[in-house]
Every structure is written in structure tokens, then in C-alpha cells.
Design an enzyme around this catalytic site. Structure first.
Site, short mmCIF file in Angstrom:
data_model
loop_
_atom_site.label_atom_id
_atom_site.label_comp_id
_atom_site.label_asym_id
_atom_site.label_seq_id
_atom_site.Cartn_x
_atom_site.Cartn_y
_atom_site.Cartn_z
N ARG A 59 0.85 -1.19 0.00
CA ARG A 59 0.00 0.00 0.00
C ARG A 59 0.89 1.24 0.00
O ARG A 59 1.81 1.35 0.81
CB ARG A 59 -0.93 0.02 1.22
N SER A 154 -8.31 0.36 0.38
CA SER A 154 -9.34 0.40 1.41
C SER A 154 -9.79 1.83 1.70
O SER A 154 -10.33 2.49 0.83
CB SER A 154 -8.85 -0.31 2.67
N ASP A 308 -16.68 1.26 4.29
CA ASP A 308 -15.58 2.03 3.74
C ASP A 308 -15.52 1.75 2.23
O ASP A 308 -16.31 0.95 1.71
CB ASP A 308 -14.28 1.73 4.48
#
Length: 592
Positions: A59, A154, A308
Site C-alpha cells: 500500500r 481500502s 468504507d
């Protein structure tokens, strides 16, 4: 501008290799320009250290360079994963499933990943449209895949993206697999011939879209957690937070036989710029849920359910005494754990409860441990992150145990065994049933939570974070905490237990050896003489020092619970000031 000759050798080598390998015009030109302008400090930030598997896979910000998410690093990561799987399977006789969220570049990154596997002759199930993260975890086992890949960041800011990898058991990969894949990535940095060809996924007969099969199977599977026969006495508002969740949450409600929710119109459609929120993170509270509250009030809704952007997490708010109450992850976890246990006892009254487990992360509330002790089932802690809970759940299931529920305080919940990762889609439908059952008794969700506390006891929790964008400063802070054998007292309380997951030290265990695997990030838990615990840890995905606290208190009444929360908050303020010295180190507190 400085000349190219001024570039240090390691950076020069990395940049030269990049310009040889990268075929994306945008990122190629970006690196070329930075070299021409002599911006070597900027280049060093973009190239070092190489993006690596952390708490939630890869990420990082989307930009050029080996430290960022871009076409080349996705190709390289996938070539490494593919090579690793070829070694495991003695060739390309395996399949993988690949999904993506609605962020910028996610679709193209998914195509790059699929292409690498197809070039080697593997079978690829590629979701052609957006999907929630739990669908990939579910599809990995449903389709008997060797691995699952979800392209998502996310709830991170819009500038970021990520690459999450699931093993054949449907849980996120853990060590040593992540290290073995990392080594394979290093050995496969040069893009394979055809790696940039976006037509291969169209031409290949080994690439198919599993969307309809997975959707139908998932919706059938989650209804195992359905209570049923509940009167529609509560109206729900729902937000997808500009992400992928709306259509899937809508289908989950239908699968559970629930009346449709009221969607937040401004946030229903996927939008990678997340225009109506500062952060696309429902955990941030009121700021993220403002529009949800307006929609709910305008439509007579008394419960808000919020996913989310990749729909793996769930936030909940409820109207109580005329005001909105946003629940913490620990409170939602307590409600869902109680409900899962209630449903299990109803369905299996004669079961051996000693073979039933719930799992929670080491920084989550101990409330469920208290419920477990009272009811006779097991509660077990794991390291922070669902990759640990998912793999532990599979181990327990293989040994013949039932895992009813897993959760982490960062609004991540896994109800049942359909998925062994956090799943905000199923959790939304289950929470809706819980709210309807409470409503049938004349209770709000706040009333129901208080009833649980009154039955089992109350754990006060106070969690927050400081922002620190300087890794050397973070290392210095934790070095000071560890200096001279850790503090003997914190906030006037004697320290009676210390668990340092980073160093493997735990003075409450035999030989002072921590039972959790050592971690590269910092994580220390202090147990105090008054029963409070304080955990400090660095984030695997954000520039934060997080703290988590828990203290059991006699709190039969709301006044007693409020007093316990204030006492803990006061203790935490003193403790974090002593331990972290935020003013000295220039730490930025979480915005109120």
C-alpha cells in the site's frame, strides 16, 4: 539543476533500471523530468525503500518509483507472486482470482496482474467490474485458487492504492510466505515479454469473469448467519462512502429478507476522488458521517450503516434520546459478538461450547473475553490485522472448532465462516437484524449495548493516535521507552506487565518470551496495577503512532460507565504525555 553525475550510485542504478523497464508514458516522463531537473531528493523518496508487504499487503501513494504503487511495481509484484506459486505447484497448473475497487488506476493494475499470470499459462478469474474486498477472500476458496489478489487501498486517501494477497485458505498471507514472495519479486524485476499488452486478457481463453458465480454463492453463504422472522420496526440509512459497497449491501439486505435501506444519494456511486469527505474512512466519525445523518433524519431512519470504500469495514450510528451516537469499533464488536453468541445458542443449544471460539486483535476491547469467561466459550487474541485472525480461524476450523466471530477495533468484523477476513457487507446485514431484534424489545442499539454491559460487566476503552511523518522520530520515541528496561510506573500506576512484540519480550510469560511472532513495526503493551492496559503501536499503512487502552470497571449504571471512561481518559492523557512526549517530538494529535 545539478548534473546527472551528482546522483548517488544506488539511485542512479535504480533510475536507469526504471527507465529501461517502465512503459507507462506518465510515470516514465515523471522520472525523466525529475532527473533533468536534478531533483534527486524527490527521486530518492520515490525509489527507496522498495514497496513491501505490510499489515495489509502492498500500500502506497500512486506515483513513479519503486516505493510507490504504479504499473511497474504491480507487474513486478505479480511476477514475483506468480514465480513463487510456480515453485510451489511445480509449474503454472494453478488458478488465481483478481479483483479491484473503484480507485484511480485500480482497474488497470488488475489487468496488469492478470496479464502476468496469463503469460505463464495460469488460469485467471478476473472480476471485470468493481467488487468488495471480501469477495476476493471468499472467491479464493470457492474457486479453489492458489491465491487471490485485491487491488485496493481500502479507506486510505485518494492518492493511494494497494495490492492485497490471499493464500489458498482465503486468509491474507503471513510470514514466511510474504518474505518468500518478496524474494521472488527481487528475482523477477524485468517485465516479462508481453507484460504491457492489455489485449492478452481479452484474447486468452484462460481468463474468465467469476462475478455472477461468486455473487450468487456469497449471498447464499452469508444467510447462514440470518436470524429471520424479525418485524421491520427500524429504518436504516446506508452509505458506500463513494466506494463499491452499495449494490452488494443492497443484495445482502435482500438475501436476508430485509426491507431496503435508504442510501445516501451523494455517496452512492463510486467516485475515486471521494468528493464529499475529507477522509474516505467511516472510522473518522462525525465528519465522515455528516451526510448519512442528514439522509437518515430526512427519511426517519434511526440506524446508519456505513461501509468504507472497499466494503470490508462497517461503521454504525444510532439515534438515541434524540441524538446520534456513533459507535466505536469495540462497541460494534461487542454487539456483534453478543448477537453471534445469542444466535449460536439458539441454533445449537446442546453443542459443546468449549469447542467454540471468538477471535480479537491484541489492541481490541477485552469485553468479549469477559463474555466468553461467563458463557464457557474461548476468546483468543492475535496480533493486529485480520491476516493473523484469518489464518488462526482456519487452524481452529481444521482442528474441529467453530469460529463464530472475529473482530478488530478498527471497525473490522467477520461474522461466521463465509469469509476469514473482515467483511463489511455481511456485517451490515447482520447488524440490521440485531437492530431489528433490539427494536422489537423497545430498545435502541445503545440500550442493547448497555444491557450487555449490565449483564457481563463493562470495559472502558479509549483509543486514538498521534501523526508523525518522520520514521526516525518514531524510532527514537520507542528507543526512549525501552531505555533502562522500560518504565517502572506510568501515570502514577505501577507497571505489572510488559509485552514488546518488536523485541519478543513478555515478562508475563515463561522465560520472558512473547507468544506472538516478532514484528518489524513497534508494538508495546503495558499492564498497570489498576487493571488498565495501554498498547502503543506504529501503523503499517499510515504515518501514525496509535494507542489503545482497556480497563474493566464496575459500571452497572450509565453514570458509573461515564465516570470509568473519564478516569481512563485522564490516565491515558498523562500516560501518552509521559511515554511519547508529543510536544518534544512535534507529534500532531488526532483532530477532534
Amino acid at each position: 539543476a545539478r548534473s546527472k553525475r551528482d546522483m548517488e550510485a544506488d539511485l542512479q542504478a535504480a533510475v536507469d533500471q526504471w527507465l529501461q523497464y517502465d512503459k507507462n508514458e506518465t510515470t516514465y516522463k515523471e522520472v525523466k523530468s525529475l532527473v533533468a531537473e536534478g531533483k534527486f531528493a524527490v527521486l530518492r523518496e520515490k525509489f527507496f525503500p522498495r514497496i513491501a508487504f505490510g499489515t495489509a499487503g502492498l500500500r502506497a501513494a500512486m506515483s513513479s518509483g519503486y516505493a510507490c504503487m504504479n504499473d511497474l511495481t504491480v507487474i513486478q509484484a505479480t511476477q514475483g507472486l506468480c514465480s513463487y506459486l510456480e515453485d510451489v505447484h511445480k509449474g503454472p497448473n494453478f488458478s488465481v482470482v483478481i479483483g479491484h475497487d473503484a480507485r484511480h488506476n485500480s482497474h488497470r493494475f488488475a489487468i496488469r496482474a492478470a496479464t502476468a499470470f496469463l503469460l505463464r499459462g495460469a488460469k485467471v478469474f478476473l472480476f471485470r467490474d468493481i467488487n468488495p474486498t471480501p469477495f476476493v477472500a471468499f472467491a479464493t476458496t470457492l474457486l479453489s485458487c492458489a491465491a487471490g489478489i485485491m487491488v485496493t487501498a481500502s479507506h486510505n486517501p485518494k492518492e493511494d492504492n494497494g495490492y492485497k494477497v490471499y493464500g489458498p485458505n482465503g486468509a491474507q498471507i503471513i510470514s514466511p510466505v510474504d518474505k518468500q514472495i518478496a524474494a521472488a519479486i527481487t528475482a523477477n524485476l524485468e517485465p516479462w515479454e508481453g507484460a504491457w499488452d492489455e489485449t492478452i486478457i481479452i484474447k486468452s481463453s484462460a481468463c474468465e469473469d467469476p462475478s455472477e458465480q461468486v455473487h450468487a454463492a456469497y449471498m447464499a453463504a452469508i444467510t447462514k448467519a440470518k436470524w429471520g422472522s424479525l418485524v421491520d420496526g427500524v429504518k436504516f440509512a446506508y452509505t458506500a462512502m463513494h466506494g463499491v459497497g452499495h449494490e452488494f449491501a443492497k443484495a445482502a439486505f435482500a438475501a436476508f429478507g430485509l426491507a431496503p435501506f435508504v442510501p445516501v444519494p451523494e455517496q452512492v456511486l463510486p467516485d475515486p476522488d471521494f468528493p464529499t469527505v475529507k477522509y474516505p474512512n467511516p472510522e473518522e466519525g462525525a465528519g465522515a458521517l455528516d451526510l448519512s445523518m442528514k439522509t437518515a433524519d430526512a427519511n426517519g431512519c434511526t440506524v446508519i450503516l456505513a461501509n468504507d470504500p472497499d466494503a470490508d469495514r462497517l461503521a454504525v450510528a444510532a439515534k438515541h434520546a434524540g441524538a446520534w451516537r456513533i459507535f466505536t469499533g469495540n462497541e460494534i464488536g461487542t454487539l456483534l459478538a453478543w448477537w453471534a453468541w445469542t444466535a449460536y445458542k439458539r441454533a445449537s443449544p446442546d453443542a459443546d461450547f468449549s469447542r467454540v471460539y471468538m477471535l480479537g486483535s491484541a489492541v481490541s476491547t477485552r469485553e468479549i473475553a469477559t463474555i466468553a469467561a461467563a458463557e464457557g466459550f474461548h476468546y483468543e487474541e492475535t496480533l493486529t490485522g485480520f491476516k493473523w485472525m484469518g489464518n488462526r480461524a482456519r487452524e481452529l476450523q481444521a482442528a474441529g472448532h467453530t469460529v463464530l466471530f472475529s473482530f478488530e477495533e478498527a471497525i473490522g468484523f467477520c461474522v461466521g465462516d463465509t469469509v476469514v477476513d473482515k467483511d463489511g457487507v455481511a456485517a451490515a446485514a447482520v447488524m440490521a437484524e440485531l437492530a431489528l431484534a433490539a427494536g422489537a424489545k423497545g430498545l435502541t442499539l445503545v440500550d442493547q449495548l448497555n444491557a450487555i454491559y449490565e449483564q457481563y460487566g463493562f470495559h472502558a476503552n479509549f483509543n486514538s493516535y498521534f501523526i508523525c511523518r518522520s520514521p526516525p522520530t518514531i524510532d527514537k520515541i520507542f528507543a526512549e521507552i525501552r531505555k533502562d528496561g522500560y518504565p517502572k510506573t506510568i501515570a502514577g500506576q505501577a507497571v505489572v506487565g510488559i509485552r514488546d512484540v518488536t523485541t519478543g519480550f513478555d515478562n508475563t510469560k515463561p522465560g520472558n518470551v512473547c507468544v506472538f511472532p516478532k514484528q518489524s513495526g513497534h508494538m508495546i503493551t503495558f499492564s498497570l496495577a489498576n487493571g488498565a492496559t495501554i498498547t502503543l503501536r506504529t501503523s503499517g499503512t499510515e504515518p501514525k503512532i496509535k494507542y489503545y487502552t482497556d480497563m474493566r470497571a464496575p459500571a452497572a449504571t450509565q453514570a458509573e460507565r461515564d465516570a470509568a471512561l473519564k478516569a481512563l481518559a485522564d490516565l491515558v492523557h498523562v500516560a501518552t504525555t509521559e511515554l511519547l512526549q508529543p510536544d518534544v517530538h512535534g507529534l500532531q494529535r488526532k483532530e477532534a
